[in-house]
Design an enzyme around this catalytic site. Structure first.
Site, PDB file in Angstrom:
ATOM      1  N   LYS A 116      30.082  11.977 -21.220  1.00  0.00           N
ATOM      2  CA  LYS A 116      29.720  12.249 -22.423  1.00  0.00           C
ATOM      3  C   LYS A 116      28.781  13.369 -22.732  1.00  0.00           C
ATOM      4  CE  LYS A 116      29.266   7.192 -23.326  1.00  0.00           C
ATOM      5  NZ  LYS A 116      29.914   6.899 -22.267  1.00  0.00           N
ATOM      6  N   LYS A 201      18.198  11.227 -29.807  1.00  0.00           N
ATOM      7  CA  LYS A 201      17.428  10.681 -31.023  1.00  0.00           C
ATOM      8  C   LYS A 201      17.782   9.295 -31.068  1.00  0.00           C
ATOM      9  CE  LYS A 201      14.424  10.130 -34.503  1.00  0.00           C
ATOM     10  NZ  LYS A 201      13.004   9.981 -34.085  1.00  0.00           N
ATOM     11  N   HIS A 208      28.396   1.399 -36.613  1.00  0.00           N
ATOM     12  CA  HIS A 208      29.381   2.106 -35.756  1.00  0.00           C
ATOM     13  C   HIS A 208      30.843   2.346 -36.405  1.00  0.00           C
ATOM     14  CE1 HIS A 208      31.321   2.310 -31.097  1.00  0.00           C
ATOM     15  NE2 HIS A 208      32.221   2.512 -32.227  1.00  0.00           N
ATOM     16  N   GLU A 288      31.390   9.371 -28.648  1.00  0.00           N
ATOM     17  CA  GLU A 288      32.258   9.611 -27.702  1.00  0.00           C
ATOM     18  C   GLU A 288      33.659   9.682 -28.035  1.00  0.00           C
ATOM     19  OE1 GLU A 288      31.839   6.410 -24.795  1.00  0.00           O
ATOM     20  OE2 GLU A 288      31.968   4.858 -26.249  1.00  0.00           O
ATOM     21  N   ARG A 292      42.292   6.268 -24.851  1.00  0.00           N
ATOM     22  CA  ARG A 292      43.233   5.128 -24.528  1.00  0.00           C
ATOM     23  C   ARG A 292      43.553   4.608 -25.832  1.00  0.00           C
ATOM     24  NH1 ARG A 292      39.497   1.236 -25.213  1.00  0.00           N
ATOM     25  NH2 ARG A 292      37.558   1.493 -24.260  1.00  0.00           N
TER      26      ARG A 292
END
Length: 447
Positions: A116, A201, A208, A288, A292
């Site tokens: 990451k 932060k 999301h 990220e 896949r």
């Protein structure tokens, strides 16, 4: 095109790949553990080989046994599915070194994006917004305290090799920070063998949003629009939908374009997902890249009409994408509910056991992706997801109504499932309004 593919996975995703291959005229080789012996989906593969005991580290995580099965089965390529070895760069390289195509990105791209901290550096290079955070991994707690003051509390500590919420802690104050770093590092070391953590932060009440991408080996990269995966519990997705009902068109265009830039900068090939968090003002920040196929890929398939598994195979075989960005529609609204063998009334405790009866819903726009059947025994050794219920309708309002109806029709006896809980979420005003954030379920449904 390939003549035979081995599927290095089990359950729902193995069946999904088998179906895609059958439609393409490709033979399949399945592998299974002793815990999955006798599963009916194995009968749909052209060959099936037992590769070990019930535990993952005795079977589905064994490089040598999977490669041996591919050799005996005379496969030409290996599809990793999701989970297990799907994002393992070492396994990716072993496949290639053994003369099997790996249906996914290169080991180099996978390794880079799997870290990451390195992925954040790549995002900056691609001019993709990242959450304000430390310049690199935390190596000195005194420096971390200084960085945290500059970033501003609350601070999120994240494992560089993390996933699924492991190796993550929130520090509300400087007094919390050092202990939170220590806890996150210990958990990351235990879970991933990598204790590296960095600071970000903490974004309050984020959504999301992720973007599905496809990239071939000829320089062509496209996105298949976005998915909203904000309905989560403990960082695990429960309900996903496409498109997002909350993104303004300018933000939607910007986030999709950022995902394409990220993939191009990484020299990434095959299917992938670029994940972001979005704040209340629709500012988005890179999280990220999942290198896949995703569990929630069906909602993107439903709104675009593109079979992502077949595209993975075609790209790995060297074919060019047969469409451009302008050819990819986003029609209607799709919602997916993950049906897990868990008991919501007992803190989502896993509920393995025999499915004594199952009735699968149907009707226009209803899809059921699952390997389970009446008499199937859900094993306790693997992920608890037993199926995915997907609906596609002309509008989001109709998709919600269709999903509620389909969840009502779904009948599974013998084990507990999350179906009723998901229906309760769908019937809330917050879901209808699209105002759910990633902590809403825990805050409003489980507190």
């Amino acid at each position: 095109m390939y003549k035979k593919i081995l599927i290095a996975n089990r359950g729902e995703i193995a069946l999904r790949v088998i179906r895609a291959c059958k439609e393409m005229g490709i033979e399949t080789v399945a592998v299974f553990s002793e815990g999955d012996r006798g599963s009916q989906y194995l009968e749909l593969a052209d060959q099936a080989f037992c590769i070990g005991g019930v535990k993952s580290n005795e079977s589905y995580l064994k490089f040598d046994r999977i490669i041996s099965a591919a050799e005996v089965g005379e496969a030409e390529a290996i599809h990793p599915g999701y989970g297990f070895l799907a994002e393992n760069a070492e396994f990716n390289q072993v496949c290639r070194d053994s003369d099997f195509d790996f249906i996914g990105p290169t080991p180099e791209a996978m390794e880079m994006l799997g870290d990451k901290n390195r992925a954040r550096d790549l995002a900056r290079k691609a001019d993709v917004p990242v959450v304000p955070g430390s310049a690199g991994l935390v190596t000195d707690t005194d420096q971390a305290v200084k960085d945290a003051k500059d970033i501003g509390y609350p601070i999120l500590i994240k494992a560089t090799a993390g996933g699924g919420g492991k190796g993550m802690r929130i520090a509300e104050t400087e007094a919390d920070l050092k202990h939170a770093i220590e806890q996150a590092a210990q958990e990351a070391e235990a879970a991933f063998g990598n204790a590296g953590v960095y600071l970000e932060k903490f974004i309050d009440k984020p959504r999301h949003i992720e973007v599905q991408v496809l990239a071939d080996h000829h320089g062509n990269v496209v996105h298949l629009w976005e998915r909203d995966c904000s309905t989560q519990r403990r960082h695990q997705k429960l309900i996903e939908e496409s498109p997002s009902s909350t993104l303004p068109e300018d933000a939607r265009a910007a986030i999709c374009e950022a995902a394409v830039r990220m993939v191009k900068t990484a020299n990434y090939h095959n299917a992938g997902t670029v994940e972001f968090i979005v704040d209340k003002d629709n500012n988005f920040y890179f999280i990220e890249v999942n290198a896949r196929i995703q569990v929630e890929h069906p909602v993107s398939e439903m709104v675009t009409g593109i079979d992502l598994i077949q595209q993975q195979i075609r790209v790995a075989a060297g074919e060019k994408l047969a469409f451009t960005q302008d050819d990819i529609p986003c029609n209607g609204a799709a919602i997916e509910c993950r049906i897990n063998a868990e008991n919501p009334d007992k803190n989502f405790m896993p509920s393995p056991g025999e499915l004594k009866q199952i009735y699968i819903p149907g009707g226009l726009g209803v899809r059921w992706d699952s390997h389970v059947h009446q008499g199937y025994r859900v094993p306790p050794h693997y992920d608890s997801m037993i199926g995915k219920l997907i609906v596609h309708q002309p509008t989001r309002e109709k998709a919600i109504a269709c999903m509620v109806r389909a969840l009502d029709e779904l009948r599974i006896q013998g084990i507990h499932t999350t179906a009723g809980f998901l229906k309760d979420v769908l019937l809330t005003d917050a879901f209808a309004d699209g105002t759910i954030d990633t902590k809403w379920v825990e805050r409003e449904m489980l507190s």
